[in-house]
Design a protein around this motif. Structure first.
Motif, PDB file in Angstrom:
ATOM      1  N   GLY A  41       5.791 -11.376  20.428  1.00 33.26           N
ATOM      2  CA  GLY A  41       5.307 -11.154  19.075  1.00 33.26           C
ATOM      3  C   GLY A  41       4.907  -9.732  18.775  1.00 33.26           C
ATOM      4  N   GLU A  42       4.993  -8.850  19.780  1.00 28.49           N
ATOM      5  CA  GLU A  42       4.693  -7.438  19.538  1.00 28.49           C
ATOM      6  C   GLU A  42       5.951  -6.726  19.038  1.00 28.49           C
ATOM      7  OE1 GLU A  42       1.621  -6.332  23.001  1.00 28.49           O
ATOM      8  OE2 GLU A  42       3.123  -7.831  23.522  1.00 28.49           O
ATOM      9  N   TRP A  43       5.754  -5.597  18.382  1.00 21.89           N
ATOM     10  CA  TRP A  43       6.879  -4.864  17.809  1.00 21.89           C
ATOM     11  C   TRP A  43       7.694  -4.177  18.894  1.00 21.89           C
ATOM     12  CZ3 TRP A  43       7.882  -4.567  12.439  1.00 21.89           C
ATOM     13  CH2 TRP A  43       6.967  -5.271  11.644  1.00 21.89           C
ATOM     14  N   LYS A  44       8.997  -4.159  18.711  1.00 25.37           N
ATOM     15  CA  LYS A  44       9.866  -3.457  19.648  1.00 25.37           C
ATOM     16  C   LYS A  44       9.629  -1.948  19.556  1.00 25.37           C
ATOM     17  CE  LYS A  44      13.632  -6.836  19.964  1.00 25.37           C
ATOM     18  NZ  LYS A  44      15.060  -7.117  19.668  1.00 25.37           N
TER      19      LYS A  44
ATOM     20  N   ILE B 266      -6.726 -12.511  20.303  1.00 26.48           N
ATOM     21  CA  ILE B 266      -7.384 -13.634  20.957  1.00 26.48           C
ATOM     22  C   ILE B 266      -7.018 -13.696  22.431  1.00 26.48           C
ATOM     23  CG2 ILE B 266      -7.486 -16.173  21.054  1.00 26.48           C
ATOM     24  CD1 ILE B 266      -9.082 -14.903  18.756  1.00 26.48           C
ATOM     25  N   GLU B 267      -5.742 -13.459  22.723  1.00 24.31           N
ATOM     26  CA  GLU B 267      -5.273 -13.486  24.114  1.00 24.31           C
ATOM     27  C   GLU B 267      -6.027 -12.476  24.976  1.00 24.31           C
ATOM     28  OE1 GLU B 267      -1.378 -11.787  26.397  1.00 24.31           O
ATOM     29  OE2 GLU B 267      -0.979 -12.952  24.585  1.00 24.31           O
ATOM     30  N   LEU B 268      -6.353 -11.332  24.381  1.00 23.98           N
ATOM     31  CA  LEU B 268      -7.062 -10.288  25.118  1.00 23.98           C
ATOM     32  C   LEU B 268      -8.561 -10.558  25.224  1.00 23.98           C
ATOM     33  CD1 LEU B 268      -5.198  -7.200  23.589  1.00 23.98           C
ATOM     34  CD2 LEU B 268      -5.071  -7.993  25.972  1.00 23.98           C
ATOM     35  N   GLY B 269      -9.028 -11.594  24.551  1.00 27.76           N
ATOM     36  CA  GLY B 269     -10.442 -11.940  24.613  1.00 27.76           C
ATOM     37  C   GLY B 269     -11.341 -11.005  23.831  1.00 27.76           C
ATOM     38  N   TYR B 270     -10.794 -10.349  22.832  1.00 22.91           N
ATOM     39  CA  TYR B 270     -11.569  -9.403  22.039  1.00 22.91           C
ATOM     40  C   TYR B 270     -12.456 -10.158  21.036  1.00 22.91           C
ATOM     41  CZ  TYR B 270      -8.752  -5.554  23.911  1.00 22.91           C
ATOM     42  OH  TYR B 270      -8.161  -4.629  24.744  1.00 22.91           O
ATOM     43  N   PRO B 271     -13.491  -9.502  20.526  1.00 25.36           N
ATOM     44  CA  PRO B 271     -14.508 -10.212  19.726  1.00 25.36           C
ATOM     45  C   PRO B 271     -14.001 -10.714  18.375  1.00 25.36           C
ATOM     46  CG  PRO B 271     -14.893  -7.838  19.687  1.00 25.36           C
ATOM     47  CD  PRO B 271     -13.844  -8.082  20.722  1.00 25.36           C
TER      48      PRO B 271
ATOM     49  N   LEU C  46       0.827  -1.204   0.000  1.00 25.72           N
ATOM     50  CA  LEU C  46       0.000   0.000   0.000  1.00 25.72           C
ATOM     51  C   LEU C  46       0.864   1.257   0.000  1.00 25.72           C
ATOM     52  CD1 LEU C  46      -2.876  -1.179   2.351  1.00 25.72           C
ATOM     53  CD2 LEU C  46      -3.168  -0.282   0.034  1.00 25.72           C
ATOM     54  N   GLN C  47       1.954   1.238   0.760  1.00 21.37           N
ATOM     55  CA  GLN C  47       2.887   2.373   0.728  1.00 21.37           C
ATOM     56  C   GLN C  47       3.429   2.576  -0.692  1.00 21.37           C
ATOM     57  OE1 GLN C  47       3.988   4.315   3.418  1.00 21.37           O
ATOM     58  NE2 GLN C  47       2.978   3.231   5.075  1.00 21.37           N
ATOM     59  N   TYR C  48       3.819   1.483  -1.319  1.00 11.62           N
ATOM     60  CA  TYR C  48       4.370   1.530  -2.679  1.00 11.62           C
ATOM     61  C   TYR C  48       3.347   2.082  -3.670  1.00 11.62           C
ATOM     62  CZ  TYR C  48       6.126  -0.339  -7.148  1.00 11.62           C
ATOM     63  OH  TYR C  48       6.540  -0.484  -8.456  1.00 11.62           O
ATOM     64  N   LEU C  49       2.086   1.744  -3.453  1.00 12.45           N
ATOM     65  CA  LEU C  49       1.012   2.203  -4.344  1.00 12.45           C
ATOM     66  C   LEU C  49       0.506   3.592  -3.989  1.00 12.45           C
ATOM     67  CD1 LEU C  49      -0.986  -1.140  -4.630  1.00 12.45           C
ATOM     68  CD2 LEU C  49       0.364  -0.072  -6.426  1.00 12.45           C
ATOM     69  N   GLY C  50       1.125   4.215  -2.984  1.00 12.29           N
ATOM     70  CA  GLY C  50       0.788   5.589  -2.647  1.00 12.29           C
ATOM     71  C   GLY C  50      -0.274   5.763  -1.584  1.00 12.29           C
ATOM     72  N   HIS C  51      -0.611   4.686  -0.880  1.00 10.22           N
ATOM     73  CA  HIS C  51      -1.622   4.767   0.178  1.00 10.22           C
ATOM     74  C   HIS C  51      -0.921   4.643   1.532  1.00 10.22           C
ATOM     75  CE1 HIS C  51      -5.798   4.435   1.686  1.00 10.22           C
ATOM     76  NE2 HIS C  51      -5.241   3.700   2.634  1.00 10.22           N
ATOM     77  N   SER C  52      -0.690   5.770   2.184  1.00  7.22           N
ATOM     78  CA  SER C  52       0.074   5.768   3.433  1.00  7.22           C
ATOM     79  C   SER C  52      -0.794   5.536   4.669  1.00  7.22           C
ATOM     80  CB  SER C  52       0.831   7.087   3.587  1.00  7.22           C
ATOM     81  OG  SER C  52      -0.072   8.183   3.616  1.00  7.22           O
ATOM     82  N   LYS C  53      -2.110   5.543   4.500  1.00  5.00           N
ATOM     83  CA  LYS C  53      -3.001   5.310   5.644  1.00  5.00           C
ATOM     84  C   LYS C  53      -3.148   3.814   5.898  1.00  5.00           C
ATOM     85  CE  LYS C  53      -5.851   9.499   5.448  1.00  5.00           C
ATOM     86  NZ  LYS C  53      -7.242  10.018   5.347  1.00  5.00           N
ATOM     87  N   VAL C  54      -2.079   3.215   6.366  1.00  4.28           N
ATOM     88  CA  VAL C  54      -2.096   1.771   6.614  1.00  4.28           C
ATOM     89  C   VAL C  54      -1.271   1.488   7.857  1.00  4.28           C
ATOM     90  CG1 VAL C  54      -0.193   1.489   4.952  1.00  4.28           C
ATOM     91  CG2 VAL C  54      -1.537  -0.496   5.665  1.00  4.28           C
ATOM     92  N   SER C  55      -1.769   0.613   8.697  1.00  3.97           N
ATOM     93  CA  SER C  55      -1.104   0.240   9.946  1.00  3.97           C
ATOM     94  C   SER C  55      -1.181  -1.260  10.141  1.00  3.97           C
ATOM     95  CB  SER C  55      -1.761   0.939  11.149  1.00  3.97           C
ATOM     96  OG  SER C  55      -1.830   2.334  10.981  1.00  3.97           O
ATOM     97  N   ILE C  56      -0.304  -1.758  11.000  1.00  4.64           N
ATOM     98  CA  ILE C  56      -0.294  -3.173  11.356  1.00  4.64           C
ATOM     99  C   ILE C  56      -0.779  -3.321  12.794  1.00  4.64           C
ATOM    100  CG2 ILE C  56       1.223  -5.153  11.787  1.00  4.64           C
ATOM    101  CD1 ILE C  56       2.921  -4.253   9.458  1.00  4.64           C
ATOM    102  N   LEU C  57      -1.607  -4.308  13.017  1.00  2.28           N
ATOM    103  CA  LEU C  57      -2.115  -4.581  14.362  1.00  2.28           C
ATOM    104  C   LEU C  57      -1.016  -5.203  15.213  1.00  2.28           C
ATOM    105  CD1 LEU C  57      -4.487  -4.762  16.393  1.00  2.28           C
ATOM    106  CD2 LEU C  57      -5.027  -6.993  15.388  1.00  2.28           C
ATOM    107  N   ASP C  58      -0.631  -4.535  16.271  1.00  3.07           N
ATOM    108  CA  ASP C  58       0.452  -5.009  17.119  1.00  3.07           C
ATOM    109  C   ASP C  58       0.070  -6.329  17.795  1.00  3.07           C
ATOM    110  OD1 ASP C  58       2.951  -4.901  18.233  1.00  3.07           O
ATOM    111  OD2 ASP C  58       2.439  -3.451  19.805  1.00  3.07           O
ATOM    112  N   GLY C  59       0.925  -7.326  17.629  1.00  2.00           N
ATOM    113  CA  GLY C  59       0.648  -8.634  18.215  1.00  2.00           C
ATOM    114  C   GLY C  59      -0.242  -9.514  17.373  1.00  2.00           C
ATOM    115  N   GLY C  60      -0.885  -8.916  16.348  1.00  2.23           N
ATOM    116  CA  GLY C  60      -1.681  -9.679  15.403  1.00  2.23           C
ATOM    117  C   GLY C  60      -2.835 -10.457  16.010  1.00  2.23           C
ATOM    118  N   TRP C  61      -3.195 -11.503  15.306  1.00  2.00           N
ATOM    119  CA  TRP C  61      -4.309 -12.349  15.697  1.00  2.00           C
ATOM    120  C   TRP C  61      -4.115 -12.947  17.088  1.00  2.00           C
ATOM    121  CZ3 TRP C  61      -9.155 -13.623  14.617  1.00  2.00           C
ATOM    122  CH2 TRP C  61      -9.657 -14.854  15.046  1.00  2.00           C
ATOM    123  N   SER C  62      -2.922 -13.415  17.372  1.00  2.00           N
ATOM    124  CA  SER C  62      -2.662 -14.086  18.655  1.00  2.00           C
ATOM    125  C   SER C  62      -2.939 -13.157  19.832  1.00  2.00           C
ATOM    126  CB  SER C  62      -1.215 -14.583  18.717  1.00  2.00           C
ATOM    127  OG  SER C  62      -0.964 -15.513  17.688  1.00  2.00           O
ATOM    128  N   LYS C  63      -2.479 -11.916  19.732  1.00  2.00           N
ATOM    129  CA  LYS C  63      -2.690 -10.953  20.823  1.00  2.00           C
ATOM    130  C   LYS C  63      -4.170 -10.629  20.962  1.00  2.00           C
ATOM    131  CE  LYS C  63      -1.150  -8.290  24.093  1.00  2.00           C
ATOM    132  NZ  LYS C  63      -0.491  -8.852  25.300  1.00  2.00           N
TER     133      LYS C  63
END
Length: 280
Positions: A209-212, A126-131, A107-124
């Motif tokens: 698994g979270e980002w430093k 689920i661990e937090l018990g989110y829906p 997305l950055q390469y295609l010119g769309h800078s409004k993009v983020s990564i979910l810290d900890g991803g799917w595992s985190k």
């Protein structure tokens, strides 16, 4: 725009019409596993994009195992998901951010800078018990116009011209054994591009698994001068993207991705190959 967002932030923005969530789960060697996992359970409102079907182009003689997709084709995919310049895209996976970072970089390469990564991803999440849900969302197609940022991309010829150039540093993102050429599970030839330094991509993550944090990433990359051009690569251009993102977080301004990476490099018989350690 923050490159890494917390699960708590996303939890409070699940109903935001300007947020689009993309599930990027994919398992190398098990190409159907990611979508099957998505069908069984995913974040509310999340769409799914497949590394090989969506985020890569067709394999040819050159370009590596995961060539970049055609810009117009992937733009159409984004349009069909309702992604336009107003939308904030949140990517997640269960592969320590590697697949999500591939989408982030694209997305950055295609010119769309409004993009983020979910810290900890799917595992985190689920661990937090989110829906979670099994419901697949209905998209509202829109218009996505790519504006390519070629300064983020390095091609093979450029790599060959810049071998051992004092202003360019190559960063190999694979694990130490693959970098040194002691072991190669994916590609027919072992080794690395001559002159490359080894920074295993998973080292930009904490053990959970979270980002430093930024200060930790600055320390991790402290041997790399910030005034140099940094070109990152891996086996096929996927797991180098977390290093690309981490270098950006650490304040490096001149970072490129060699998208074809090692699997493209070795497809040219005349390209030199090195083995052993070169991190001095």
């Amino acid at each position: 725009m923050t490159d890494i967002i917390s699960p708590e932030w996303l939890l409070h923005h699940l109903d935001d019409p300007d947020v689009i969530i993309i599930d990027c789960r994919f398992t190398l060697g098990q190409p159907e596993a990611g979508f099957k996992a998505y069908q069984q359970q995913h974040l509310p409102g999340a769409f799914h994009l497949d590394l090989e079907k969506d985020l890569s182009g067709p394999i040819t003689d050159h370009g590596g195992r995961h060539p970049l997709p055609n810009p117009q084709k992937i733009a159409k995919t984004f349009e069909n998901m309702g992604i336009d310049e107003q939308k904030h895209v949140i990517a997640y996976d269960d592969q320590q951010g590697a697949m999500a970072a591939r989408l982030w970089w694209l997305l950055q390469y295609l010119g769309h800078s409004k993009v983020s990564i979910l810290d900890g991803g799917w595992s985190k999440w689920i661990e937090l018990g989110y829906p979670t849900t099994t419901i697949q969302p209905e998209a509202k197609p829109t218009t996505f116009t790519p504006h390519l940022h070629q300064e983020l991309l390095a091609e093979m010829e450029e790599i060959r011209q810049k071998l051992h150039h004092p202003d360019t540093i190559l960063v190999d993102s694979r694990d130490e054994r693959r970098y040194r050429g002691e072991y190669e599970p994916m590609d027919p030839i072992a080794g690395h591009i001559p002159g490359a330094r080894n920074y295993f991509w998973q080292e930009v993550l904490q053990k959970q698994g979270e980002w430093k944090k930024t200060s930790e990433l600055e320390k991790h990359f402290q041997a790399l001068p910030k005034d140099k051009e940094i070109i990152v690569y891996c086996g096929s251009g996927v797991t180098a993207t977390p290093n690309f993102l981490a270098l950006k977080q650490a304040g490096y301004k001149r970072v490129k991705l060699y998208a074809g990476s090692w699997s493209d490099w070795i497809s040219y018989p005349d390209n030199p190959i090195a083995k052993g350690e070169e991190n001095g």
